[in-house]
Design a protein around this motif. Sequence first.
Motif, PDB file in Angstrom:
ATOM      1  N   MET A   1      -8.431   6.054  40.319  1.00 44.61           N
ATOM      2  CA  MET A   1      -7.583   5.418  39.345  1.00 44.61           C
ATOM      3  C   MET A   1      -8.022   5.746  37.928  1.00 44.61           C
ATOM      4  O   MET A   1      -7.592   5.104  37.003  1.00 44.61           O
ATOM      5  N   LYS A   2      -8.842   6.720  37.820  1.00 44.95           N
ATOM      6  CA  LYS A   2      -9.329   7.071  36.493  1.00 44.95           C
ATOM      7  C   LYS A   2      -8.209   7.615  35.611  1.00 44.95           C
ATOM      8  O   LYS A   2      -8.134   7.299  34.428  1.00 44.95           O
ATOM      9  N   PHE A   3      -7.327   8.431  36.194  1.00 41.47           N
ATOM     10  CA  PHE A   3      -6.248   8.994  35.394  1.00 41.47           C
ATOM     11  C   PHE A   3      -5.305   7.908  34.888  1.00 41.47           C
ATOM     12  O   PHE A   3      -4.903   7.914  33.725  1.00 41.47           O
ATOM     13  N   GLU A   4      -4.955   6.969  35.764  1.00 43.49           N
ATOM     14  CA  GLU A   4      -4.044   5.908  35.371  1.00 43.49           C
ATOM     15  C   GLU A   4      -4.654   5.031  34.281  1.00 43.49           C
ATOM     16  O   GLU A   4      -3.976   4.635  33.343  1.00 43.49           O
ATOM     17  N   ALA A   5      -5.932   4.732  34.407  1.00 41.99           N
ATOM     18  CA  ALA A   5      -6.605   3.930  33.387  1.00 41.99           C
ATOM     19  C   ALA A   5      -6.600   4.646  32.045  1.00 41.99           C
ATOM     20  O   ALA A   5      -6.301   4.040  31.006  1.00 41.99           O
ATOM     21  N   LYS A   6      -6.894   5.938  32.053  1.00 40.08           N
ATOM     22  CA  LYS A   6      -6.883   6.700  30.800  1.00 40.08           C
ATOM     23  C   LYS A   6      -5.485   6.743  30.198  1.00 40.08           C
ATOM     24  O   LYS A   6      -5.323   6.648  28.978  1.00 40.08           O
ATOM     25  N   LEU A   7      -4.486   6.897  31.045  1.00 40.02           N
ATOM     26  CA  LEU A   7      -3.113   6.969  30.564  1.00 40.02           C
ATOM     27  C   LEU A   7      -2.739   5.707  29.791  1.00 40.02           C
ATOM     28  O   LEU A   7      -2.194   5.775  28.686  1.00 40.02           O
ATOM     29  N   PHE A   8      -3.052   4.544  30.352  1.00 40.04           N
ATOM     30  CA  PHE A   8      -2.716   3.297  29.673  1.00 40.04           C
ATOM     31  C   PHE A   8      -3.621   3.037  28.471  1.00 40.04           C
ATOM     32  O   PHE A   8      -3.164   2.511  27.460  1.00 40.04           O
ATOM     33  N   LEU A   9      -4.883   3.373  28.578  1.00 39.64           N
ATOM     34  CA  LEU A   9      -5.781   3.148  27.446  1.00 39.64           C
ATOM     35  C   LEU A   9      -5.447   4.065  26.272  1.00 39.64           C
ATOM     36  O   LEU A   9      -5.619   3.677  25.112  1.00 39.64           O
TER      37      LEU A   9
ATOM     38  N   VAL B   1      -2.857   2.460  24.090  1.00 42.17           N
ATOM     39  CA  VAL B   1      -3.355   1.559  23.053  1.00 42.17           C
ATOM     40  C   VAL B   1      -3.591   2.335  21.770  1.00 42.17           C
ATOM     41  O   VAL B   1      -3.218   1.885  20.669  1.00 42.17           O
ATOM     42  N   LEU B   2      -4.192   3.505  21.900  1.00 43.03           N
ATOM     43  CA  LEU B   2      -4.471   4.331  20.723  1.00 43.03           C
ATOM     44  C   LEU B   2      -3.194   4.824  20.046  1.00 43.03           C
ATOM     45  O   LEU B   2      -3.225   5.211  18.886  1.00 43.03           O
ATOM     46  N   PHE B   3      -2.083   4.803  20.766  1.00 42.16           N
ATOM     47  CA  PHE B   3      -0.813   5.201  20.169  1.00 42.16           C
ATOM     48  C   PHE B   3      -0.072   3.999  19.578  1.00 42.16           C
ATOM     49  O   PHE B   3       0.357   4.030  18.425  1.00 42.16           O
TER      50      PHE B   3
ATOM     51  N   LEU C   1       2.041  -5.534  20.382  1.00 41.85           N
ATOM     52  CA  LEU C   1       1.933  -6.271  21.643  1.00 41.85           C
ATOM     53  C   LEU C   1       2.085  -5.341  22.842  1.00 41.85           C
ATOM     54  O   LEU C   1       1.438  -5.544  23.876  1.00 41.85           O
ATOM     55  N   VAL C   2       2.929  -4.328  22.723  1.00 35.29           N
ATOM     56  CA  VAL C   2       3.025  -3.328  23.796  1.00 35.29           C
ATOM     57  C   VAL C   2       1.684  -2.621  23.953  1.00 35.29           C
ATOM     58  O   VAL C   2       1.225  -2.356  25.066  1.00 35.29           O
ATOM     59  N   GLY C   3       1.026  -2.325  22.833  1.00 36.10           N
ATOM     60  CA  GLY C   3      -0.308  -1.737  22.895  1.00 36.10           C
ATOM     61  C   GLY C   3      -1.305  -2.655  23.577  1.00 36.10           C
ATOM     62  O   GLY C   3      -2.153  -2.214  24.356  1.00 36.10           O
ATOM     63  N   GLY C   4      -1.211  -3.953  23.293  1.00 30.33           N
ATOM     64  CA  GLY C   4      -2.093  -4.909  23.957  1.00 30.33           C
ATOM     65  C   GLY C   4      -1.839  -4.995  25.449  1.00 30.33           C
ATOM     66  O   GLY C   4      -2.782  -5.067  26.247  1.00 30.33           O
ATOM     67  N   MET C   5      -0.567  -4.969  25.842  1.00 30.50           N
ATOM     68  CA  MET C   5      -0.258  -4.999  27.271  1.00 30.50           C
ATOM     69  C   MET C   5      -0.738  -3.726  27.967  1.00 30.50           C
ATOM     70  O   MET C   5      -1.254  -3.784  29.081  1.00 30.50           O
ATOM     71  N   ALA C   6      -0.567  -2.584  27.294  1.00 36.75           N
ATOM     72  CA  ALA C   6      -1.073  -1.342  27.865  1.00 36.75           C
ATOM     73  C   ALA C   6      -2.591  -1.402  28.004  1.00 36.75           C
ATOM     74  O   ALA C   6      -3.158  -0.904  28.978  1.00 36.75           O
ATOM     75  N   GLY C   7      -3.258  -2.034  27.035  1.00 36.98           N
ATOM     76  CA  GLY C   7      -4.709  -2.189  27.119  1.00 36.98           C
ATOM     77  C   GLY C   7      -5.133  -3.071  28.278  1.00 36.98           C
ATOM     78  O   GLY C   7      -6.135  -2.795  28.945  1.00 36.98           O
ATOM     79  N   MET C   8      -4.380  -4.154  28.528  1.00 36.18           N
ATOM     80  CA  MET C   8      -4.716  -5.018  29.661  1.00 36.18           C
ATOM     81  C   MET C   8      -4.552  -4.288  30.984  1.00 36.18           C
ATOM     82  O   MET C   8      -5.406  -4.381  31.867  1.00 36.18           O
ATOM     83  N   ILE C   9      -3.457  -3.538  31.128  1.00 37.27           N
ATOM     84  CA  ILE C   9      -3.245  -2.785  32.358  1.00 37.27           C
ATOM     85  C   ILE C   9      -4.305  -1.705  32.511  1.00 37.27           C
ATOM     86  O   ILE C   9      -4.868  -1.508  33.592  1.00 37.27           O
ATOM     87  N   GLY C  10      -4.602  -0.996  31.422  1.00 41.15           N
ATOM     88  CA  GLY C  10      -5.625   0.044  31.470  1.00 41.15           C
ATOM     89  C   GLY C  10      -6.996  -0.515  31.795  1.00 41.15           C
ATOM     90  O   GLY C  10      -7.756   0.079  32.559  1.00 41.15           O
ATOM     91  N   GLY C  11      -7.332  -1.677  31.226  1.00 38.91           N
ATOM     92  CA  GLY C  11      -8.611  -2.313  31.538  1.00 38.91           C
ATOM     93  C   GLY C  11      -8.702  -2.729  32.991  1.00 38.91           C
ATOM     94  O   GLY C  11      -9.737  -2.555  33.645  1.00 38.91           O
ATOM     95  N   TYR C  12      -7.598  -3.278  33.527  1.00 41.48           N
ATOM     96  CA  TYR C  12      -7.577  -3.663  34.937  1.00 41.48           C
ATOM     97  C   TYR C  12      -7.759  -2.439  35.833  1.00 41.48           C
ATOM     98  O   TYR C  12      -8.558  -2.462  36.781  1.00 41.48           O
ATOM     99  N   LEU C  13      -7.017  -1.367  35.541  1.00 40.93           N
ATOM    100  CA  LEU C  13      -7.143  -0.159  36.352  1.00 40.93           C
ATOM    101  C   LEU C  13      -8.529   0.463  36.235  1.00 40.93           C
ATOM    102  O   LEU C  13      -9.052   1.026  37.199  1.00 40.93           O
ATOM    103  N   TYR C  14      -9.139   0.358  35.067  1.00 42.88           N
ATOM    104  CA  TYR C  14     -10.500   0.871  34.897  1.00 42.88           C
ATOM    105  C   TYR C  14     -11.488   0.088  35.757  1.00 42.88           C
ATOM    106  O   TYR C  14     -12.339   0.668  36.434  1.00 42.88           O
ATOM    107  N   LEU C  15     -11.361  -1.243  35.752  1.00 43.90           N
ATOM    108  CA  LEU C  15     -12.266  -2.067  36.564  1.00 43.90           C
ATOM    109  C   LEU C  15     -12.051  -1.829  38.057  1.00 43.90           C
ATOM    110  O   LEU C  15     -13.014  -1.766  38.827  1.00 43.90           O
TER     111      LEU C  15
END
Length: 132
Positions: free
Chosen positions: A1-9, A12-14, A38-52
Amino acid sequence: MKFEAKLFLYGVLFFIPVGIVYAVWSGGEPVGTYGIPLVGGMAGMIGGYLYLVGKRIDARPEDDPLGEIEQGAGDQGVFSPWSWWPLVLGLAGTVVFLALAVGWWLLLPGLLIGAVGLVGWVFEFSRGQHAH
């Protein structure tokens, strides 16, 4: 799930800088000024979950840059293509959103249909005491 986590994280940078630029250029228009970050924050939450989750599970063939197609063979999960419960939940969502246009009295029936559909979908594969 590394790719998916990077994609969402990377999302956030965008979205955060774009939201700041939008706020400056629009003169503080409230919908975009708050919505885009807020979309960036939601993407960060999803990316953080996928990273964990990606740290807890073994590497998948998708995470290996030299992975082959046959490494992903086998069961990919448990799905029920014959299930009618997603249709019931879709009907419930339709009734709830119809309440915005027609009247708030439709909200209660929509929520009741949604509760029945959600319980039915969750317990679809139950065995024993809660089987249906």
